[in-house]
Design an enzyme around this catalytic site. Structure first.
Site, PDB file in Angstrom:
ATOM      1  N   GLU A  19      -9.346 -10.548  -7.470  1.00  0.00           N
ATOM      2  CA  GLU A  19      -8.531  -8.966  -7.916  1.00  0.00           C
ATOM      3  C   GLU A  19      -7.858  -9.222  -8.393  1.00  0.00           C
ATOM      4  O   GLU A  19      -6.731  -8.155  -8.727  1.00  0.00           O
ATOM      5  CB  GLU A  19      -7.890  -9.468  -6.205  1.00  0.00           C
ATOM      6  CG  GLU A  19      -8.836  -9.043  -4.816  1.00  0.00           C
ATOM      7  CD  GLU A  19      -9.006  -9.347  -3.484  1.00  0.00           C
ATOM      8  OE1 GLU A  19      -7.857  -9.213  -3.514  1.00  0.00           O
ATOM      9  OE2 GLU A  19      -9.891  -9.225  -2.417  1.00  0.00           O
ATOM     10  N   LYS A  28       0.765  -1.567   0.245  1.00  0.00           N
ATOM     11  CA  LYS A  28       0.161   0.245   0.422  1.00  0.00           C
ATOM     12  C   LYS A  28       0.618   1.400  -0.148  1.00  0.00           C
ATOM     13  O   LYS A  28       2.307   1.525   0.251  1.00  0.00           O
ATOM     14  CB  LYS A  28      -1.196   0.140   1.836  1.00  0.00           C
ATOM     15  CG  LYS A  28      -2.063  -1.430   1.521  1.00  0.00           C
ATOM     16  CD  LYS A  28      -2.575  -0.960   2.325  1.00  0.00           C
ATOM     17  CE  LYS A  28      -3.642  -2.093   2.687  1.00  0.00           C
ATOM     18  NZ  LYS A  28      -4.099  -1.768   3.358  1.00  0.00           N
ATOM     19  N   ASN A  87      -1.814   0.075   6.979  1.00  0.00           N
ATOM     20  CA  ASN A  87      -0.687  -1.429   7.351  1.00  0.00           C
ATOM     21  C   ASN A  87      -0.400  -2.016   6.331  1.00  0.00           C
ATOM     22  O   ASN A  87      -0.018  -3.508   6.466  1.00  0.00           O
ATOM     23  CB  ASN A  87      -1.990  -2.455   7.813  1.00  0.00           C
ATOM     24  CG  ASN A  87      -3.068  -2.793   7.420  1.00  0.00           C
ATOM     25  OD1 ASN A  87      -2.744  -2.579   5.923  1.00  0.00           O
ATOM     26  ND2 ASN A  87      -4.613  -3.069   7.790  1.00  0.00           N
ATOM     27  N   TYR A 112     -12.162  -3.063  -3.498  1.00  0.00           N
ATOM     28  CA  TYR A 112     -12.576  -3.091  -2.348  1.00  0.00           C
ATOM     29  C   TYR A 112     -14.406  -2.667  -2.101  1.00  0.00           C
ATOM     30  O   TYR A 112     -15.157  -2.216  -1.274  1.00  0.00           O
ATOM     31  CB  TYR A 112     -12.214  -1.662  -1.311  1.00  0.00           C
ATOM     32  CG  TYR A 112     -10.725  -1.347  -0.785  1.00  0.00           C
ATOM     33  CD1 TYR A 112     -10.841  -2.959  -0.339  1.00  0.00           C
ATOM     34  CD2 TYR A 112      -9.779  -0.452  -1.107  1.00  0.00           C
ATOM     35  CE1 TYR A 112      -9.284  -3.101   0.493  1.00  0.00           C
ATOM     36  CE2 TYR A 112      -8.249  -0.983  -1.155  1.00  0.00           C
ATOM     37  CZ  TYR A 112      -8.697  -2.127   0.161  1.00  0.00           C
ATOM     38  OH  TYR A 112      -7.183  -2.424   0.646  1.00  0.00           O
ATOM     39  N   HIS A 171      -1.767  -5.596   1.787  1.00  0.00           N
ATOM     40  CA  HIS A 171      -3.199  -6.372   1.508  1.00  0.00           C
ATOM     41  C   HIS A 171      -2.863  -7.789   0.915  1.00  0.00           C
ATOM     42  O   HIS A 171      -1.412  -7.502   0.305  1.00  0.00           O
ATOM     43  CB  HIS A 171      -3.940  -5.542   0.438  1.00  0.00           C
ATOM     44  CG  HIS A 171      -4.936  -6.327  -0.198  1.00  0.00           C
ATOM     45  ND1 HIS A 171      -6.454  -5.985   0.396  1.00  0.00           N
ATOM     46  CD2 HIS A 171      -4.865  -7.066  -0.757  1.00  0.00           C
ATOM     47  CE1 HIS A 171      -7.176  -7.295  -0.158  1.00  0.00           C
ATOM     48  NE2 HIS A 171      -6.239  -7.843  -1.217  1.00  0.00           N
TER      49      HIS A 171
HETATM   50  P1  DAT Z   1      -7.618  -6.528   5.707  1.00  0.00           P
HETATM   51  O1  DAT Z   1      -6.813  -5.797   4.920  1.00  0.00           O
HETATM   52  O2  DAT Z   1      -6.474  -7.580   6.992  1.00  0.00           O
HETATM   53  O3  DAT Z   1      -8.009  -7.647   4.967  1.00  0.00           O
HETATM   54  P2  DAT Z   1     -10.266  -5.617   5.429  1.00  0.00           P
HETATM   55  O4  DAT Z   1     -10.547  -6.021   4.266  1.00  0.00           O
HETATM   56  O5  DAT Z   1     -11.403  -5.551   6.826  1.00  0.00           O
HETATM   57  O6  DAT Z   1      -9.261  -6.108   6.519  1.00  0.00           O
HETATM   58  O7  DAT Z   1     -10.430  -3.748   5.658  1.00  0.00           O
HETATM   59  C1  DAT Z   1      -9.463  -3.265   4.202  1.00  0.00           C
HETATM   60  C2  DAT Z   1      -8.485  -2.123   5.286  1.00  0.00           C
HETATM   61  O8  DAT Z   1      -9.169  -1.655   5.927  1.00  0.00           O
HETATM   62  C3  DAT Z   1      -8.092  -2.536   5.860  1.00  0.00           C
HETATM   63  O9  DAT Z   1      -6.708  -2.989   5.445  1.00  0.00           O
HETATM   64  C4  DAT Z   1      -8.019  -1.432   6.972  1.00  0.00           C
HETATM   65  C5  DAT Z   1      -9.293  -0.607   6.794  1.00  0.00           C
HETATM   66  N1  DAT Z   1      -9.727  -1.207   8.043  1.00  0.00           N
HETATM   67  C6  DAT Z   1     -10.743  -2.248   7.891  1.00  0.00           C
HETATM   68  N2  DAT Z   1     -11.271  -1.868   8.859  1.00  0.00           N
HETATM   69  C7  DAT Z   1     -11.459  -0.928   9.676  1.00  0.00           C
HETATM   70  C8  DAT Z   1     -11.799   0.196  10.637  1.00  0.00           C
HETATM   71  N3  DAT Z   1     -12.789  -0.452  11.738  1.00  0.00           N
HETATM   72  N4  DAT Z   1     -11.425   0.963  10.762  1.00  0.00           N
HETATM   73  C9  DAT Z   1     -10.536   1.921   9.714  1.00  0.00           C
HETATM   74  N5  DAT Z   1     -10.161   1.171   8.620  1.00  0.00           N
HETATM   75  C10 DAT Z   1      -9.839  -0.284   8.525  1.00  0.00           C
HETATM   76 MG    MG Z   2      -9.680  -7.527   3.414  1.00  0.00          MG
END
Ligand code: DAT
Ligand code: MG
Length: 138
Positions: free
Chosen positions: A132, A11, A118, A51, A121
C-alpha cells in the site's frame, strides 16, 4: 529495534468533517512518527490496486465510489509495531461496534449507506503495508 511502517488514509468522510488534524494528533500523541503525508483525489485505478482483496464483494463498488467522493490524505507512519498499534487506535471496522476511545468509536457512526464509512484506513500486515505504501508513495 525493528521499526515498522504503515499506510494510513484519512478517508473522504474524515476530510469532509475536518478530522485530518484529529487523526494526525492521535498518531502523534501515541508516539508514532509521521514520515510522509500527501493529499490526493484517488482514481479508480489506484483504488482497484489498494482494495484488490475486496474486488467481487457486494460492497466493493460502493467502496470505490465512496473513496472517490472527495480528497483523501495518505500518511506513512512508523514505529515499533505501528501496524498493530494504528489498527488498535482505529477500532474495529464497524463504527457502531468500535470501542469508545478509538478513532472510529469516537468519531464515526452507521450512516445506513451500502459501504461502511469509518474515517480511516490502516494497513493490516507488513505485506499489505509495503504494498500500500508503494501505491500511494510510488
Ligand atoms: P478495515 O478498513 O477495518 O481493514 P476491510 O479491509 O475489511 O476493513 O474493509 C475495507 C472497508 O470496506 C472498510 O473500512 C469499510 C468497508 N466494508 C468492509 N466490510 C464491509 C461490509 N460488510 N459492508 C459494507 N462495507 C464494508
Ligand atoms: Mg482492511
Amino acid at each position: 529495534m525493528n521499526t515498522e511502517k504503515t499506510l494510513i488514509l484519512v478517508k473522504p468522510d474524515g476530510v469532509r468533517r475536518g478530522l485530518i488534524g484529529e487523526v494526525i494528533s492521535r498518531i502523534e500523541a501515541k508516539g508514532y512518527n509521521i514520515d510522509a503525508i500527501r493529499m490526493l483525489k484517488a482514481d479508480r485505478t489506484l483504488l482497484e490496486q489498494h482494495y484488490a482483496e475486496h474486488i467481487g464483494k457486494g460492497f466493493y463498488e460502493a467502496l470505490v465510489e465512496f473513496m472517490m467522493s472527495g480528497p483523501i490524505v495518505a500518511i506513512v507512519a512508523s514505529g515499533n509495531r505501528v501496524i498493530e498499534g494504528f489498527r488498535s487506535l482505529s477500532g474495529v471496522t464497524d463504527p457502531t461496534l468500535a470501542a469508545p476511545g478509538t478513532i472510529r468509536g469516537d468519531l464515526a457512526r452507521d450512516q445506513g449507506t451500502k459501504v461502511v464509512q469509518n474515517i480511516v484506513h490502516g494497513s493490516d500486515s507488513p505485506e499489505s503495508a509495503a504494498r500500500e505504501i508503494h501505491i500511494f508513495f510510488p
